[in-house]
Design a protein around this motif. Sequence first.
Motif, PDB file in Angstrom:
ATOM      1  N   ALA A  34      66.102  25.920  55.274  1.00 19.27           N
ATOM      2  CA  ALA A  34      66.599  25.218  54.093  1.00 19.27           C
ATOM      3  C   ALA A  34      66.597  23.708  54.308  1.00 19.27           C
ATOM      4  N   VAL A  35      66.990  23.258  55.503  1.00 19.67           N
ATOM      5  CA  VAL A  35      67.001  21.820  55.800  1.00 19.67           C
ATOM      6  C   VAL A  35      65.577  21.264  55.779  1.00 19.67           C
ATOM      7  N   CYS A  36      64.649  21.998  56.343  1.00 20.46           N
ATOM      8  CA  CYS A  36      63.242  21.553  56.348  1.00 20.46           C
ATOM      9  C   CYS A  36      62.676  21.490  54.927  1.00 20.46           C
ATOM     10  N   ALA A  37      62.991  22.498  54.120  1.00 13.05           N
ATOM     11  CA  ALA A  37      62.508  22.512  52.736  1.00 13.05           C
ATOM     12  C   ALA A  37      63.078  21.339  51.946  1.00 13.05           C
ATOM     13  N   ASN A  38      64.355  21.052  52.152  1.00 10.87           N
ATOM     14  CA  ASN A  38      64.966  19.931  51.440  1.00 10.87           C
ATOM     15  C   ASN A  38      64.370  18.602  51.905  1.00 10.87           C
ATOM     16  N   HIS A  39      64.060  18.507  53.199  1.00 15.60           N
ATOM     17  CA  HIS A  39      63.445  17.285  53.720  1.00 15.60           C
ATOM     18  C   HIS A  39      62.052  17.082  53.133  1.00 15.60           C
ATOM     19  N   ALA A  40      61.345  18.181  52.911  1.00 22.04           N
ATOM     20  CA  ALA A  40      59.974  18.084  52.397  1.00 22.04           C
ATOM     21  C   ALA A  40      59.930  17.795  50.899  1.00 22.04           C
ATOM     22  N   PHE A  41      60.827  18.424  50.140  1.00 19.57           N
ATOM     23  CA  PHE A  41      60.753  18.340  48.680  1.00 19.57           C
ATOM     24  C   PHE A  41      61.892  17.528  48.050  1.00 19.57           C
ATOM     25  N   SER A  42      62.861  17.087  48.854  1.00 23.12           N
ATOM     26  CA  SER A  42      63.970  16.250  48.373  1.00 23.12           C
ATOM     27  C   SER A  42      64.701  16.857  47.180  1.00 23.12           C
ATOM     28  N   PHE A  43      65.117  18.116  47.322  1.00 25.99           N
ATOM     29  CA  PHE A  43      65.927  18.729  46.277  1.00 25.99           C
ATOM     30  C   PHE A  43      67.268  18.006  46.156  1.00 25.99           C
ATOM     31  N   LEU A  44      67.857  17.685  47.315  1.00 25.48           N
ATOM     32  CA  LEU A  44      69.134  16.962  47.367  1.00 25.48           C
ATOM     33  C   LEU A  44      68.937  15.753  48.282  1.00 25.48           C
ATOM     34  N   PHE A  62      71.234  14.645  51.384  1.00 24.34           N
ATOM     35  CA  PHE A  62      71.223  15.366  52.657  1.00 24.34           C
ATOM     36  C   PHE A  62      69.976  15.073  53.482  1.00 24.34           C
ATOM     37  N   ASN A  63      69.106  14.216  52.973  1.00 20.73           N
ATOM     38  CA  ASN A  63      67.947  13.787  53.757  1.00 20.73           C
ATOM     39  C   ASN A  63      68.245  12.542  54.583  1.00 20.73           C
ATOM     40  N   GLU A  64      69.439  11.971  54.405  1.00 24.51           N
ATOM     41  CA  GLU A  64      69.779  10.773  55.177  1.00 24.51           C
ATOM     42  C   GLU A  64      70.007  11.118  56.650  1.00 24.51           C
ATOM     43  N   TYR A  65      70.662  12.259  56.916  1.00 25.07           N
ATOM     44  CA  TYR A  65      70.951  12.675  58.297  1.00 25.07           C
ATOM     45  C   TYR A  65      70.671  14.182  58.445  1.00 25.07           C
ATOM     46  N   PRO A  66      69.406  14.611  58.296  1.00 23.94           N
ATOM     47  CA  PRO A  66      69.118  16.060  58.329  1.00 23.94           C
ATOM     48  C   PRO A  66      69.421  16.710  59.682  1.00 23.94           C
ATOM     49  N   LEU A  67      69.159  15.988  60.787  1.00 25.60           N
ATOM     50  CA  LEU A  67      69.422  16.553  62.109  1.00 25.60           C
ATOM     51  C   LEU A  67      70.923  16.760  62.323  1.00 25.60           C
ATOM     52  N   PHE A  68      71.708  15.771  61.924  1.00 25.34           N
ATOM     53  CA  PHE A  68      73.160  15.909  62.045  1.00 25.34           C
ATOM     54  C   PHE A  68      73.673  17.079  61.208  1.00 25.34           C
ATOM     55  N   LEU A  69      73.108  17.245  60.015  1.00 27.26           N
ATOM     56  CA  LEU A  69      73.524  18.355  59.149  1.00 27.26           C
ATOM     57  C   LEU A  69      73.264  19.696  59.820  1.00 27.26           C
ATOM     58  N   PHE A  70      72.082  19.843  60.430  1.00 27.19           N
ATOM     59  CA  PHE A  70      71.755  21.102  61.101  1.00 27.19           C
ATOM     60  C   PHE A  70      72.664  21.338  62.310  1.00 27.19           C
ATOM     61  N   LEU A  71      72.889  20.303  63.107  1.00 28.87           N
ATOM     62  CA  LEU A  71      73.731  20.467  64.295  1.00 28.87           C
ATOM     63  C   LEU A  71      75.178  20.777  63.915  1.00 28.87           C
ATOM     64  N   MET A  72      75.662  20.179  62.838  1.00 23.23           N
ATOM     65  CA  MET A  72      77.014  20.485  62.377  1.00 23.23           C
ATOM     66  C   MET A  72      77.132  21.958  61.979  1.00 23.23           C
ATOM     67  N   PHE A  73      76.120  22.467  61.289  1.00 25.08           N
ATOM     68  CA  PHE A  73      76.134  23.879  60.904  1.00 25.08           C
ATOM     69  C   PHE A  73      76.067  24.783  62.131  1.00 25.08           C
ATOM     70  N   ALA A  74      75.136  24.478  63.037  1.00 28.00           N
ATOM     71  CA  ALA A  74      74.926  25.336  64.204  1.00 28.00           C
ATOM     72  C   ALA A  74      76.182  25.426  65.064  1.00 28.00           C
ATOM     73  N   LEU A  75      76.805  24.303  65.337  1.00 21.00           N
ATOM     74  CA  LEU A  75      77.956  24.297  66.228  1.00 21.00           C
ATOM     75  C   LEU A  75      79.235  24.761  65.533  1.00 21.00           C
ATOM     76  N   SER A  76      79.350  24.499  64.226  1.00 18.23           N
ATOM     77  CA  SER A  76      80.509  25.011  63.486  1.00 18.23           C
ATOM     78  C   SER A  76      80.482  26.530  63.440  1.00 18.23           C
ATOM     79  N   GLY A  77      79.315  27.098  63.124  1.00 17.98           N
ATOM     80  CA  GLY A  77      79.190  28.556  63.059  1.00 17.98           C
ATOM     81  C   GLY A  77      79.433  29.217  64.402  1.00 17.98           C
ATOM     82  N   LEU A  78      78.890  28.629  65.472  1.00 15.29           N
ATOM     83  CA  LEU A  78      79.060  29.210  66.802  1.00 15.29           C
ATOM     84  C   LEU A  78      80.511  29.135  67.263  1.00 15.29           C
ATOM     85  N   SER A  79      81.149  27.982  67.080  1.00 16.34           N
ATOM     86  CA  SER A  79      82.538  27.840  67.531  1.00 16.34           C
ATOM     87  C   SER A  79      83.471  28.753  66.747  1.00 16.34           C
ATOM     88  N   GLN A  80      83.222  28.933  65.443  1.00 20.44           N
ATOM     89  CA  GLN A  80      84.056  29.845  64.652  1.00 20.44           C
ATOM     90  C   GLN A  80      83.925  31.274  65.143  1.00 20.44           C
TER      91      GLN A  80
END
Length: 473
Positions: free
Chosen positions: A98-108, A111-129
């Motif tokens: 989803a992050v890659c698709a948004n980066h390619a087509f700019s749906f939102l 969220f293209n300003e910091y796509p890597l941070f967005l992915f890392l926040m999701f990955a680590l939030s989900g894992l820690s929970q």
Amino acid sequence: MRGKRYLAKNILRLTAGQFGTKILGFFLVPLYTRVLTSAEYGTYDLYSVTVSLFVPVLTLNIADSATIFLLDRKNPRECVVSVGLKCYLCSLAVFAAAVCANHAFSFLPLFNEYPLFLFLMFALSGLSQLLLSCARGLDRIRDVSVSGVLCSAVVIALNLVLLLPLRMGLAGYYLAFIGGALVQSVYLCVSLRILSLVRTGRREQNLGREMLSYSCPMMLNSVSWWVNSVSDRYIVAWLCGVVQNGIYSVAYKIPSVLNMLHGIFSQAWTLSAVQDFDGNDRSGFFSRMYGLYNACMVCLCSLLIVCARPMARILYANDFYGAWRFVPFLLVASVFGAMSGYLGGIFAAVRDSKSFAVSSAAGALLNIVLNVVLIRLVGAMGAAAATLASYTLVWVMRMRRAKKIMRLNVSLAKDCAAYALLVVQCALVLADEKACGVELCGGRRAVSGSLRHVRKEFRTNCTDSKKKIGIKK
């Protein structure tokens, strides 16, 4: 029945692990409001709440299911942990796409300003929970506490370093959150020996279906709870702009005191409710704890309403000070959220995930409708009022359902009177602020008029003096 002693022990452990560092984080709010602009804080808030939505949706809320099924010692813990990790890894792949698709087509585009941070926040939030849920299900409360201390300490240290000497701004704020979640996840993986619990097999598949049958309704509950908690910020950003959303978002920092206490209590209460459930409540444990918890939350809420403006002068810098006006109604909403969470422990004890979902969905629907209507009429204050109304509806529905599940002896008349007094207190605090504002504006007009009169008299006297001594222009 373990009762009060088991509950008190878990509360003390969780408090020791989270309270001190959470309070330190709370007092870092002046740093955030001085270093970050309203727009930057609003942007980070939208990233944060977006992640908090997609974690339960894409993981199918498997973390809640892991806690409940691990508490039932009949279920092999290896199978429960394996099902949870598989769901998490699948969600990670979907979110990355989803992050890659948004980066390619700019749906939102935001969220293209910091796509890597967005992915890392999701990955680590989900894992820690997921890891925290496993630790609670395995009754490893000490590890939960230690991981909380480590996470908060790293976040605070990185904020101080990245925001002050290095002046990294919003990027530093993101990195501090990511660093804290990473340290917490690594610690839990090692202490729980997660890799040694991974298994595959037919038994795991059967248990997985049972876990998903419980977690899928809980996913709807999490989404609805998210709508109740943070959808107002999207609508404020949409109708009032990102700057106003940043101011409104920082108003949640004072109610976070109540939410922090509720979070600690809720984790301990769920463990007690599942293991000590008694439909008839013959010992009166559930009823007494409800009354005590409700009284504590109401008294603390009343105190914070009184202190909202003085606290805002300390915590909110620059343009953020006006956020205090939203605090009183958000505090009362937090009380209803806390009491709804207490009743949710009863639903968890009987694995009634549908009652979670139905009550939260009704509150979410009301929240969206009132947000759109009230924000258009009265601005961001309408969002605070909509949040209060939605949490109230959730509490009413859960109370009605809980009384059908077990014999819960509570004095609803007294409770409703206390809640009404809190709302009256909010109105009086805001009315007093308006009265002070009118007086202040009147004072400013009087001073301004006096200054204009003095300047006029001065110019007249100067002109007369020039005429007398024969000075021409």
